[in-house]
Scaffold this motif. Sequence first.
Motif, PDB file in Angstrom:
ATOM      1  N   TRP B  33       6.913 -55.621   4.155  1.00 30.50           N
ATOM      2  CA  TRP B  33       6.660 -54.205   3.858  1.00 30.50           C
ATOM      3  C   TRP B  33       5.623 -53.724   4.867  1.00 30.50           C
ATOM      4  CZ3 TRP B  33       4.898 -54.311  -2.103  1.00 30.50           C
ATOM      5  CH2 TRP B  33       5.894 -54.807  -2.782  1.00 30.50           C
ATOM      6  N   HIS B  35       3.259 -50.141   5.981  1.00 30.61           N
ATOM      7  CA  HIS B  35       2.459 -48.807   5.835  1.00 30.61           C
ATOM      8  C   HIS B  35       2.282 -48.031   6.830  1.00 30.61           C
ATOM      9  CE1 HIS B  35       1.786 -50.221   1.481  1.00 30.61           C
ATOM     10  NE2 HIS B  35       1.685 -51.370   2.159  1.00 30.61           N
ATOM     11  N   VAL B  37      -1.280 -45.450   7.440  1.00 29.69           N
ATOM     12  CA  VAL B  37      -2.457 -45.034   6.840  1.00 29.69           C
ATOM     13  C   VAL B  37      -3.049 -43.904   8.012  1.00 29.69           C
ATOM     14  CG1 VAL B  37      -4.592 -45.812   6.183  1.00 29.69           C
ATOM     15  CG2 VAL B  37      -2.709 -47.096   5.384  1.00 29.69           C
ATOM     16  N   TRP B  47      -3.800 -43.372   2.323  1.00 29.09           N
ATOM     17  CA  TRP B  47      -2.425 -44.003   2.550  1.00 29.09           C
ATOM     18  C   TRP B  47      -1.412 -42.793   2.795  1.00 29.09           C
ATOM     19  CZ3 TRP B  47       1.459 -43.107  -1.042  1.00 29.09           C
ATOM     20  CH2 TRP B  47       2.780 -44.077  -0.696  1.00 29.09           C
ATOM     21  N   HIS B  50       4.988 -45.865   2.960  1.00 30.82           N
ATOM     22  CA  HIS B  50       5.155 -47.229   2.603  1.00 30.82           C
ATOM     23  C   HIS B  50       6.980 -47.568   2.795  1.00 30.82           C
ATOM     24  CE1 HIS B  50       6.804 -50.312  -0.359  1.00 30.82           C
ATOM     25  NE2 HIS B  50       6.027 -51.202   0.250  1.00 30.82           N
ATOM     26  N   LEU B  52       9.825 -50.537   2.294  1.00 26.77           N
ATOM     27  CA  LEU B  52      10.102 -51.949   1.915  1.00 26.77           C
ATOM     28  C   LEU B  52      10.727 -52.706   3.242  1.00 26.77           C
ATOM     29  CD1 LEU B  52      12.045 -51.766  -1.354  1.00 26.77           C
ATOM     30  CD2 LEU B  52       9.719 -52.334  -1.123  1.00 26.77           C
ATOM     31  N   ARG B  57      13.937 -48.665   0.635  1.00 25.35           N
ATOM     32  CA  ARG B  57      12.945 -47.784  -0.201  1.00 25.35           C
ATOM     33  C   ARG B  57      11.867 -47.327   0.344  1.00 25.35           C
ATOM     34  NH1 ARG B  57      10.215 -47.984  -6.422  1.00 25.35           N
ATOM     35  NH2 ARG B  57       9.629 -45.777  -6.394  1.00 25.35           N
ATOM     36  N   THR B  59       8.215 -44.570   0.030  1.00 35.70           N
ATOM     37  CA  THR B  59       7.452 -43.604  -0.471  1.00 35.70           C
ATOM     38  C   THR B  59       6.400 -43.006   0.331  1.00 35.70           C
ATOM     39  OG1 THR B  59       5.868 -45.625  -1.175  1.00 35.70           O
ATOM     40  CG2 THR B  59       7.764 -44.686  -2.680  1.00 35.70           C
ATOM     41  N   TRP B 100       0.755 -56.629   2.479  1.00 34.00           N
ATOM     42  CA  TRP B 100       0.604 -58.270   2.093  1.00 34.00           C
ATOM     43  C   TRP B 100      -0.001 -58.386   0.866  1.00 34.00           C
ATOM     44  CZ3 TRP B 100      -3.579 -61.773   1.963  1.00 34.00           C
ATOM     45  CH2 TRP B 100      -3.295 -63.090   1.683  1.00 34.00           C
ATOM     46  N   ARG B 101       0.846 -58.722  -0.218  1.00 34.34           N
ATOM     47  CA  ARG B 101       0.169 -59.026  -1.354  1.00 34.34           C
ATOM     48  C   ARG B 101      -0.276 -57.825  -1.968  1.00 34.34           C
ATOM     49  NH1 ARG B 101      -0.952 -65.439  -2.059  1.00 34.34           N
ATOM     50  NH2 ARG B 101      -1.338 -64.781  -4.091  1.00 34.34           N
ATOM     51  N   TYR B 102       0.335 -56.510  -1.704  1.00 33.78           N
ATOM     52  CA  TYR B 102      -0.185 -55.380  -2.312  1.00 33.78           C
ATOM     53  C   TYR B 102      -1.618 -54.875  -1.656  1.00 33.78           C
ATOM     54  CZ  TYR B 102       3.482 -55.518  -5.776  1.00 33.78           C
ATOM     55  OH  TYR B 102       4.685 -55.567  -6.332  1.00 33.78           O
TER      56      TYR B 102
END
Lengths: 110, 117
Positions: B33, B35, B37, B47, B50, B52, B57, B59, B100-102
Amino acid sequence: HSALTQPPSASGSPGQSVTISCTGTSSDVGVYDYVSWYQQYPDKAPKLMIYEVTKRPSGVPDRFSGSKSGNTASLTVSGLRAEDEADYYCSSYAGSNNWVFGGGTKLTVL
Amino acid sequence: EVQLVESGGGLVQPGGSLRLSCAASGFNFRSYWMHWVRQAPGKGLVWVSHILSDGSRITYADSVKGRFTVSRDNAKNTLYLQMNSLRVEDTAVYYCVRGWRYSYDYWGQGALVTVSS
């Protein structure tokens, strides 16, 4: 999604411990264990310090620790050192592939 | 070594457009994923968006929804941010960030976007 709430400043003397809070809601911090913390020096990119509330990436000193209770997460820096003086930001997953940051806390080492 | 290098920043008038690119290297870009920022001068991190790993997808923060478009080209290891109808309040350093891992584990150096007449 509203920003998470952090105190604008925090301070401590070398060797002491300081805790920075990060308050969200039952839609982000309170429901997901996906809180992360970032350290940022002036004019530099942020650095990941804590992920998934309590986990430290490789290379981050164990003086940095994270926790969470209800809608509030916390970052504790133990054994403060001069190089810990920086801005710290929390972030939380807020569901549906949305994220939110806190407003940031300036940590001063006295 | 993971590297994220943004380009395309600059000065643009209100209402104008700009496209940022982020060249990724040192990791399997198509598996992560990504992002965007941003950080306004003297302000905190915000933020923006994001996407995928397969781009299926995307957002956006409410503040940019309908004006900004994120895309990625996994064959070119590149992330994009198309910014239209720019406003003075969009002035910021824009960071390309690996998810990475949210959390966000690697950050680019940032690209400064200044919206001013």
